[in-house]
Scaffold this active site. Sequence first.
Site, PDB file in Angstrom:
ATOM      1  N   CYS A 109      68.446 -18.466  43.863  1.00 29.36           N
ATOM      2  CA  CYS A 109      67.461 -19.550  43.923  1.00 29.36           C
ATOM      3  C   CYS A 109      67.420 -20.053  45.357  1.00 29.36           C
ATOM      4  O   CYS A 109      68.408 -20.586  45.866  1.00 29.36           O
ATOM      5  CB  CYS A 109      67.839 -20.678  42.971  1.00 29.36           C
ATOM      6  SG  CYS A 109      66.753 -22.128  43.076  1.00 29.36           S
ATOM      7  N   CYS A 116      59.392 -22.472  45.402  1.00 29.99           N
ATOM      8  CA  CYS A 116      60.416 -21.456  45.150  1.00 29.99           C
ATOM      9  C   CYS A 116      60.700 -20.769  46.479  1.00 29.99           C
ATOM     10  O   CYS A 116      59.827 -20.075  47.021  1.00 29.99           O
ATOM     11  CB  CYS A 116      59.933 -20.453  44.109  1.00 29.99           C
ATOM     12  SG  CYS A 116      61.091 -19.106  43.802  1.00 29.99           S
TER      13      CYS A 116
END
Length: 285
Positions: A224, A85
């Site tokens: 993101c 991530c």
Amino acid sequence: MMGGVRFTKGHGTGNDFVIIPDPFGELDLTAELVAALCDRRRGIGGDGVLRVVRSAEHPEAAGFAAEAEWFMDYRNSDGSIAEMCGNGLRVFVRYLLDRGLATPGPEGLPVATRAGVLVTLIGDGTVRARMTTPKVYAGSTATVGALTVPGVAVDTGNPHLVCGLHDGTELAALDLTRPPLHDPAVFPHGVNVEFVQPAEPVEGADGHVRMRVHERGSGETQSCGTGALAVGAVALRDAGLATGSIAVDLPGGRLVVTHDAEGGWWLEGPAVLVADGEVDPAAVL
């Protein structure tokens, strides 16, 4: 019996996380507990959980202990384990620095992840992370309602499908309350889907795009990092540029993706810690 668990809440361009310090890997961080912590009505709320554990104390990261003291054990908001991530990494580093758990060296601060050891640099209000090299490897499609959009598959340490919008379709018109349909033959373990439109030029960047993203295991998020990396890689390729930077505007803010002359891929943006507290796992479960 599990007692209270300390936590910090943080975000990177609106991509928010529950940060759990667990340096010796003692917490039984089940999928059910992660999902409960991330519940926005009954828990703390977040797009995922970042467990802060020493690499030497985690079986998946012990092999990285000589390179990086800390391992980012990242979980999606549904409790599933994720490989990487980008925004989480930047928030993770902000936490390490704020709590005095790490000091960057001359080459930056390395962090172990499931995508390998990644180096981060600290800027003026931003964290810049050197990411895994994105691999553009296939064509596929995503379907939202009656709309099917062609896209490009990109591996950034986790799977992405970057779909450019054309023919007058607007980002705001997309219904991302449900996962876009994808080809399971191309993405057998699911995929993060990015929808992209070009935007007006901005100073200091070689390209500028807007995007929305539906993240595997979390739903639509405000931002993101690995998705922005995938979008940046496709944008540079489509512009015929071997190196350069792309400004990527997401609902939560702007990230900048850069491919430098040495072959490094970088993700830069703000990372903010907003609150500390203690949670009773039994209460959220």
